[in-house]
Structure formats: structure tokens, C-alpha cells
Scaffold this motif. Sequence first.
Motif, PDB file in Angstrom:
ATOM      1  N   LEU A  76      -4.125   6.757  -3.317  1.00 28.41           N
ATOM      2  CA  LEU A  76      -5.304   7.299  -2.638  1.00 28.41           C
ATOM      3  C   LEU A  76      -5.848   6.323  -1.597  1.00 28.41           C
ATOM      4  N   LEU A  77      -5.861   5.043  -1.938  1.00 33.00           N
ATOM      5  CA  LEU A  77      -6.295   4.031  -0.981  1.00 33.00           C
ATOM      6  C   LEU A  77      -5.365   3.988   0.225  1.00 33.00           C
ATOM      7  N   SER A  78      -4.069   4.070  -0.035  1.00 33.45           N
ATOM      8  CA  SER A  78      -3.101   4.072   1.055  1.00 33.45           C
ATOM      9  C   SER A  78      -3.258   5.300   1.949  1.00 33.45           C
ATOM     10  N   THR A 133      -5.898  -9.897 -11.985  1.00 37.26           N
ATOM     11  CA  THR A 133      -6.791  -8.747 -12.099  1.00 37.26           C
ATOM     12  C   THR A 133      -6.161  -7.512 -11.463  1.00 37.26           C
ATOM     13  N   ALA A 134      -6.773  -6.362 -11.748  1.00 41.83           N
ATOM     14  CA  ALA A 134      -6.283  -5.110 -11.178  1.00 41.83           C
ATOM     15  C   ALA A 134      -6.495  -5.056  -9.673  1.00 41.83           C
ATOM     16  N   TYR A 135      -7.473  -5.788  -9.146  1.00 41.68           N
ATOM     17  CA  TYR A 135      -7.712  -5.789  -7.702  1.00 41.68           C
ATOM     18  C   TYR A 135      -6.501  -6.334  -6.947  1.00 41.68           C
ATOM     19  N   LEU A 136      -5.932  -7.408  -7.455  1.00 37.39           N
ATOM     20  CA  LEU A 136      -4.754  -7.988  -6.814  1.00 37.39           C
ATOM     21  C   LEU A 136      -3.564  -7.051  -6.908  1.00 37.39           C
ATOM     22  N   LEU A 137      -3.422  -6.386  -8.044  1.00 37.97           N
ATOM     23  CA  LEU A 137      -2.293  -5.473  -8.219  1.00 37.97           C
ATOM     24  C   LEU A 137      -2.417  -4.257  -7.305  1.00 37.97           C
ATOM     25  N   TYR A 141       0.167  -3.165  -4.482  1.00 32.52           N
ATOM     26  CA  TYR A 141       0.712  -1.798  -4.453  1.00 32.52           C
ATOM     27  C   TYR A 141       0.476  -1.145  -3.093  1.00 32.52           C
ATOM     28  N   PHE A 142      -0.687  -1.389  -2.507  1.00 28.14           N
ATOM     29  CA  PHE A 142      -0.989  -0.817  -1.196  1.00 28.14           C
ATOM     30  C   PHE A 142       0.032  -1.277  -0.160  1.00 28.14           C
ATOM     31  N   VAL A 143       0.384  -2.549  -0.199  1.00 29.45           N
ATOM     32  CA  VAL A 143       1.378  -3.073   0.746  1.00 29.45           C
ATOM     33  C   VAL A 143       2.750  -2.459   0.486  1.00 29.45           C
ATOM     34  N   VAL A 144       3.096  -2.269  -0.779  1.00 31.28           N
ATOM     35  CA  VAL A 144       4.403  -1.703  -1.115  1.00 31.28           C
ATOM     36  C   VAL A 144       4.548  -0.286  -0.566  1.00 31.28           C
ATOM     37  N   THR A 145       3.465   0.494  -0.563  1.00 29.06           N
ATOM     38  CA  THR A 145       3.537   1.890  -0.129  1.00 29.06           C
ATOM     39  C   THR A 145       3.499   2.062   1.388  1.00 29.06           C
ATOM     40  N   LEU A 146       3.257   1.009   2.130  1.00 29.93           N
ATOM     41  CA  LEU A 146       3.114   1.132   3.577  1.00 29.93           C
ATOM     42  C   LEU A 146       4.317   1.795   4.256  1.00 29.93           C
ATOM     43  N   LEU A 197       3.848  11.398  -3.113  1.00 29.52           N
ATOM     44  CA  LEU A 197       4.630  11.508  -4.333  1.00 29.52           C
ATOM     45  C   LEU A 197       5.711  10.432  -4.401  1.00 29.52           C
ATOM     46  N   LEU A 198       6.381  10.191  -3.286  1.00 30.20           N
ATOM     47  CA  LEU A 198       7.395   9.137  -3.247  1.00 30.20           C
ATOM     48  C   LEU A 198       6.770   7.771  -3.509  1.00 30.20           C
ATOM     49  N   SER A 199       5.624   7.521  -2.908  1.00 35.44           N
ATOM     50  CA  SER A 199       4.936   6.243  -3.123  1.00 35.44           C
ATOM     51  C   SER A 199       4.530   6.085  -4.580  1.00 35.44           C
TER      52      SER A 199
END
Length: 266
Positions: A76-78, A133-137, A141-146, A197-199
Motif C-alpha cells: 500500500l505504501l508503494s 523494528t518493523a519500520y526498517l523492514l 520491502y518498499f525498495v524491493v517492490t520498486l 499482487l506480484l509485489s
Amino acid sequence: MNTRKAGFAPRTFMLLLMIYLLLPLVATGLYAFAQDWQNTLLPESWTLSWFSGMFQDIRFLEALWTSLYLCLLSVLLSLAVMLPAVFVITVYYPRLESFMKFIVVLPYAVPGVVAAVGLIRTYSSGPFDISGTAYLLVGAYFVVTLPYMYQGIRNSLLSVSAVELLNAAELLGARRRTAFVNVILPNIWPGVMVSALLSFSVLFGEFVLTNMLVGGHIQTIQVYLFQRVGESGHLASAIAISYFVFILLLSAVLMKLGQKISRQSK
């Protein structure tokens, strides 16, 4: 006859490829339901005890829920960041596309272990002490989905001729925000859903980055599977099959939802 011969080879190749890809999954499923499987081609007896024991373990349910909400939050953030960004660059600043492509492919160039070590060293001290923490994760994750988000949204915008649609809507008196929400977004929504969905699927199966960043603090489904795999191969197989079925059902629900939204918008 030449057409039939030409069509037989590709179909045979696809059939062999599907068998090759599905055979490990089938073997894992058989092992998850097997009670005794030693020297025979198929299990000698069957049981559901591995699945019942897995669902009775509160750690499995907690890990499943943790993976679900972390991945959903990251996707959702991405979407909130990439959807307007890609739209603006594709429609108004196409000269920046080369720079944008360079930015989004960087996660492919950096191995997960190197990225995890760099993130831990950067955010383990200083003003942003969020290591473990979950913030770092979620940020990782946001970078991975780019790459998945950018390419999927961009292809959707190009396939529906977003520039022409936007110009036509503005000529009819619609504001840019109204044209984007009521014209552009409904047309690209199926592609956006596929990208999301792929992300989500990629994030839900991520292990190396997750284990190194928060493995000792937050237990996701992949971390839980890694911890339990040494206890019993049957139990690990049951977890893997449940994970696959969960992703399959979630994918079907999201695809149906995307098709329904697309039909309603039309």
C-alpha cells in the motif's frame, strides 16, 4: 501437416516445463500428508496430523498474520508513492524516465545480504535508531517492490495511451485530478492490481533480507518455516503447502476484486 507438427513441439515443451515446475510442489504436498513414506513410490499411509499440529501452534498463526500485515502495508505504501510518481513522470516529464529506470533497478544490483548489512549499520545508531523494528523492514520491502511497481504501472499507462486520454478529458472540461481518478485510474487498475499482487507475492516469500534485518525480533512465515524445518520434514512440507495455498487463494481474491472494480468503472 506442417502446421500440426510445428504446433506439437511447443505444446510438448510447455507440458514438460509444467511437469518440471510442478513436480517439486506435488512431492512436497504428498510428503505433507504422508505418515509413513520410506521405500515406496507413494506414501504407505496418510495423515492430517501435521496440518492439525501446525494450525494449533500459535506461533504459526502469529507469523502468518505478521507476514500478511507487513506485506500489505508495504504494498500500500508503494502504491501510494509510485502510482502518482510514475503517472507524473510518464505523462508530464518523459525525459526523466531514464533516470527513474536507473533508480528502480538498483535493488536488482545490490544482493540481499549486502543491502541488509548496510541497512543495519546505517540505522543501528544515530537519530534513526530503528534497527530490528518493523519500520526498517517496511522501508526495505518498499525498495524491493520498486521495480515491479514501476514497470507494471508504466506499462499500463502506455497501453491505454494515458496522455491522449488525459488530453481528451481536459478538453471536455475535467480537471487533472478528476481526469486521473475517473478516467486514467479505472483503465490502468487491472495492471496496477497485477503489479501489487506480484509485489505482495515477492515480499511474502522474502527470507534473506527479513531474517537478517528482524529475524531475532519479528517472526514472519518464512522465518518460522526456517526455524521449524529442522524439527520435521513433514511439518515443514505442511507449512510450505499451506503457504502456497494461502498465496493462491489471496491471488484469486485480489484478481476477482480487480476485475469487479474494472467492470464497475466501465
